[in-house]
Every structure is written in structure tokens, then in C-alpha cells.
Design an enzyme around this catalytic site. Structure first.
Site, short mmCIF file in Angstrom:
data_model
loop_
_atom_site.label_atom_id
_atom_site.label_comp_id
_atom_site.label_asym_id
_atom_site.label_seq_id
_atom_site.Cartn_x
_atom_site.Cartn_y
_atom_site.Cartn_z
N ARG A 1 46.46 67.41 13.23
CA ARG A 1 45.07 67.15 12.85
C ARG A 1 44.16 68.28 13.37
O ARG A 1 43.73 69.15 12.62
CB ARG A 1 44.63 65.79 13.44
N ASP A 2 43.92 68.31 14.67
CA ASP A 2 42.98 69.29 15.21
C ASP A 2 43.53 70.70 15.07
O ASP A 2 42.78 71.66 14.89
CB ASP A 2 42.73 68.96 16.69
N HIS B 1 40.67 65.48 26.12
CA HIS B 1 41.07 66.35 25.01
C HIS B 1 40.41 67.70 25.24
O HIS B 1 39.24 67.89 24.92
CB HIS B 1 40.59 65.69 23.71
N HIS C 1 40.08 71.94 25.06
CA HIS C 1 40.40 73.17 24.34
C HIS C 1 40.49 74.30 25.36
O HIS C 1 39.83 74.28 26.40
CB HIS C 1 39.33 73.46 23.29
N CYS D 1 38.87 78.11 16.76
CA CYS D 1 37.46 77.78 16.70
C CYS D 1 36.86 78.60 15.58
O CYS D 1 36.89 79.83 15.64
CB CYS D 1 36.84 78.11 18.04
N ASN E 1 43.07 74.00 20.94
CA ASN E 1 43.56 73.00 21.88
C ASN E 1 44.47 73.60 22.93
O ASN E 1 45.16 74.59 22.67
CB ASN E 1 44.39 71.96 21.11
#
Lengths: 316, 316
Positions: B19-20, B211, B213, B244, B253
Site C-alpha cells: 500500500r504505502d 508508522h 518513514h 516521498c 517507509n
């Protein structure tokens, strides 16, 4: 505000990019290029430099100009210049060039020391006695550095006793500081705790410096552990310059700007200016002709705000 | 052996790479490619996946196959599949596809929420009540996620009260978990301490997930702080997939393999197999056609020993 033990207030950072950073890079810089990088670092507040190694120019051609670099930087007021030295011959050259301290280095792993300087650990230590006599009465300090202090890339785990034994010898030689080198990024938080605790028992008067590599991504996690133990001296390399000759793509030293960013955000003083470090990292990247692994110099400081209109939506 | 507060024994890692990780990558994977990566992760012991986002396929084309991915992974026993959902429509789609939990997300920053989902924070929260009613009586859990919980890339610092207020609302909605998203890598150890402490007061029954990064290189330093506070849930992305969109070169992440390496070396259980994760990261790198930022998958495990003869000498 922290759940950790209160960390030290002021942290000493020694910049090792000109030495540890450059020795493994495929690009060899000219003396003038090295000095331009050093000047950018001085502008950012750096005043402790490990500038070079007085080793065989044949073995490490990138550092063959050690004497010239030291002599040129001697002209800048307020710097502390140290250089790595494996033996008496290196120490003589370093003294002649005008360093403030010589850093005698030996590996805690026999195999690594043999590979690195072609002699046994005992022979290295014996040679250091000659260096101690040379320095006696001079105003040049003797510092010790133990390579592979957290593990050896050839033989694996390194017993803590191998490290404490060398530390005792450095203390006997009159060393003023001891640096623990995580040569290929094998340090972990429990190993940091074990080694720092045991070294404080073995050589209680020898201030410790931690020198971490980010080879496995946990360099700054190890710094967090060091801070929790009260260690206030670290070595790092601008931009994360350097690498590991036998692990292509693996990064080298922890990056000075990432380290300084972390420490300043934790309310610790480094005397370094983040914007200045980012500028110096830009210069380093330009000189090496590649993007360096450090993160803060790519993303910018924490409050460097973005233009909202440039950003895609629905990121979650 | 640690100077830190004793950390939790078992750490839950949710894999968010699908996902991310994928939502910001320039390469769009096919459903079959995503499933091949998921299978490699399952082989490495991963069983908690945030698999996709049920957002507008126009806004995030890379995740347009959210339903297909969930349906295919439903066939693998023992997995917990969650998906991000911004509103009622997304929740309906997620339920239909067969997720185990929906993760409702909202930003703690008004500006970021407006940019991200084109509505105010209040409007997002109001919409969540419809979702809570939809889930009521189903066996699908409601989880909450707060984006920009440590800072906003457009407006800077985010007051902790903005975060605790949303957490209270999630608790009222019956959320079973709350994830704090460090959307653009603005978390620092003191902010972790502040936010975790205040959230435990504001919503004491809501287990926290962090979570982070690695945008500014300190993602795992923030994990160290989380561990010292006793937080036992983290989200990460295999290979450090993602990035990003407004900081080119900045990593996304924290990497699952680097996180798992750190935790296992600290004696904490993750249930993950490092060699398996390295293989999955290799698959991710192959699919994306580039080297990913994670370090352990480049350098190898700590005791992956090197061939002595391949290494240059006099490295210090």
C-alpha cells in the site's frame, strides 16, 4: 520528556569523511578538492577532523597526500586535527605534518589486523610502544582506535575480551581517548551496551568514542543506545561518504548531517549548523559525482515546508 | 544487558509495502506482480498486511486493483488483511472484497487532509460514523490511522492536541487499533515520547502502532524510542519501498528487513525470517527495476562473512 536515561548535553562529533569516507571511494580527490570540502565543513561548525591516514600510499592511494592536507588545514585556527597511524613510521610522518593527535589503530580480530596491516595484533601493540616514546614530551596526543570492535567480516563475532585487552594496553600507553570502530556495520544495541560497560570497567579513565557504520541501516539506532549509556563522542562522515569494499551498495559511516539532525532534535548541542552541513554534503556529492546515502541532505530539515500544489492526493 | 527500559518481548510488524510502498512509486505493478511479492513475504513469515487503499482509482491508479488483491490473498490461510479507507464508499468496497479490518485515515493537519482527501478533518470524522454503523455487527474490525501525526509538510508542527482529539473520536467509534503515521518523516524521539504519552492518557484502551518513514534517516532511532516506551506495534515496507513525491531521492517507509534485523538482534521476537525478507526485498527490487533503500538486503545478515582475499588493505 524522554523515557531514556538523561543523555549528555553536549555531544562531540569528529568528522571522518576525509579519511574513512574517502579511503574506499572509487573517485580519488585532489588535495585542493579535499580542502574545499574541509572548508565547507568548517563553515558548518566542524572543528574536530580525522583528516587522513599516514599509511602506505601504495595501499591507499586516495590518502597519499595526508601531509599536504594536514599542513594546509593547520592554517585554519581552532581545529583539532587527528590522523590514523598504524606504526612508528606513520607517526613520524604525522608529527612532521603537524597533527594535534595521532590515532593508533589495531583490529580486535587477528584475521582483520593481518589483512589490514599485515601483522599480528601483538606486533601492532608492540610497535605502539615506540610511538608512545616518540610522542612522550611532545604536545601531540595519543589516541587509540580499535577496528572490528563489534564483529569481524571474516571471522564473525569478536570476544569482548579481545577489545578490553587492547583498551588496557592503550591506557597503559597513555592514550587520552579510545574509539571503537564498527568497521563493517556489525554493531547492535546489545553489543554497544556490553562493550561500553566492559570498557568502562577495563579502562575507566579512557573516554569512549563510538564510530558506527550504517551498513545494515541501524547506525543511528546504535547511537541511541550509546546516548542512553551516556556516551558523548561519535564519529561520522559528511553525506555518509564511504562504503564497504566487499559489500557493493552498502553504505559506510553514519552521515554527519543525519547524526547532527537527530541530536539537535533531541535537544543536545553539537555546535554544528544543519544548513551548513547540508551545503557541505552537496559539495561532497558534487566532488564524488554521485548521490550520497545521507537522508537529511536529500529531504531537507524537518521544517523545510513543501509547496502543497505539487503534491498528489489520497496518500493516506 | 540494556540501559533502556525493558522493551516488549514480541513485536508485531505490519507490512505496508503493497500500500504505502507502491502508491508513490513511478512503476505500476500488475495484480499478479503484487501477489508474487506478497507470496514472498508470506514465505518470510509476514502475516499482517495492509494490502491496499480503497480510494479513487483516478487519484491513485497504482492501487486501482485493491479488490482483486484482497480477494486473491483471501485464499492464503492465516493472514490478517487490512486496507486504507477514506470514507463510506471505500469501506463498502473493502468489505465486499473481504478485508479483516478497515483502516480509516485522516490527517491531524487540516491542510494535509484537504489536500489528501479534499475535505476538512471534521468532515472526515463525521463520515467515519457512517462507516462505524456499516461495520457494526460485522466481523470486520475498525482501525484508525492519523496521518501527519508528527508534523505536516505544508504547515510544519502539528499540535499534539490535534492528534489526541482524533484519537478520542476513533475510540468513540469503537476502533480496535490506532496507527500514528509519520507521513513525511518528521518524527523525532522527543515527539514520539510526547505523542505516545499523551495518547495513552487520551485513549488508554487503544493499542498504538507507530508508522515511521526514514525520510531524514532517523526512522529506526524513532523505533528505539518507541521500544523504550513499550510500544510493540510497528509498520514498515519491504526494501523500504515507497518514497516521498515532493522530496526526490528521499526514502519512504522504514524497511521491514532493517527493522526485523534490529529487533531480532535486540532479542525481540518478530516471527519473521531475515533470509526470507531479504529474498522478498530482492523480488521487490526486481519488480521496481531499481535498488531499494533498505540496507540489510544489500549488506546481508550480520554474520554473512566475506572472502578475505577480496578486500583491500590498510583501511583502519
Amino acid at each position: 520528556m524522554s523515557a531514556l536515561a538523561p543523555p549528555p548535553r553536549h555531544i562531540h562529533i569528529t568528522e571522518v569523511g576525509l579519511r574513512d569516507g574517502l579511503q574506499n571511494e572509487p573517485v580519488v580527490l585532489s588535495t585542493e578538492q579535499k580542502l574545499s570540502l574541509a572548508r565547507a565543513l568548517v563553515d558548518a561548525g566542524v572543528h574536530e577532523f580525522e583528516v587522513s591516514s599516514f599509511v602506505s600510499p601504495r595501499a591507499v592511494p586516495a590518502l597519499a597526500d595526508a601531509a599536504e592536507v594536514v599542513e594546509a588545514l593547520r592554517g585554519v585556527a581552532g581545529l583539532h586535527l587527528s590522523a590514523l597511524v598504524p606504526n612508528l613510521r606513520g607517526a613520524e610522518r604525522a608529527l612532521e605534518a603537524g597533527v594535534d593527535s595521532v590515532v593508533l589503530f589495531v583490529s580486535a580480530s587477528e584475521r582483520h589486523n593481518a589483512k589490514n596491516v599485515n601483522r599480528s595484533v601483538a606486533a601492532s601493540l608492540e610497535g605502539f610502544e615506540q610511538v608512545a616514546r616518540l610522542l612522550d614530551g611532545s604536545n601531540v596526543a595519543l589516541r587509540g582506535a580499535i577496528a572490528t570492535a563489534f564483529g569481524c567480516p571474516f571471522t564473525g563475532n569478536v570476544p569482548v575480551e579481545s577489545v578490553t585487552e587492547i583498551a588496557r594496553r592503550f591506557a597503559d600507553l597513555g592514550a587520552t581517548h579510545l574509539s571503537l570502530g564498527d568497521t563493517t556495520g556489525m554493531a547492535t544495541p546489545p553489543l554497544v551496551t556490553e562493550r561500553v560497560t566492559r570498557l568502562r570497567e577495563a579502562a575507566p579513565n579512557l573516554p569512549l568514542t563510538l564510530h558506527f557504520h550504517n551498513t545494515r541501516g541501524i547506525g543511528l539506532a546504535n547511537v541511541m543506545q550509546g546516548l542512553a549509556l551516556g556516551v558523548d563522542r561519535y564519529e561520522s562522515s559528511i553525506g555518509g561518504l564511504g562504503g564497504c569494499p566487499f559489500a557493493p551498495g552498502a553504505s559506510g559511516n553514519i552521515a554527519t548531517e543525519d547524526l547532527a539532525y537527530l541530536l539537535e532534535e533531541m535537544g543536545l548541542e553539537t555546535g554544528l549548523d544543519l544548513e551548513g552541513l547540508i551545503a557541505a554534503a552537496g559539495r561532497a556529492s558534487e566532488l564524488m559525482g554521485r548521490r550520497l546515502p545521507a537522508q537529511v541532505s536529500q529531504a531537507g530539515p524537518r521544517l523545510a515546508l513543501s509547496d502543497c500544489s505539487a503534491v498528489p492526493t489520497a496518500q493516506g
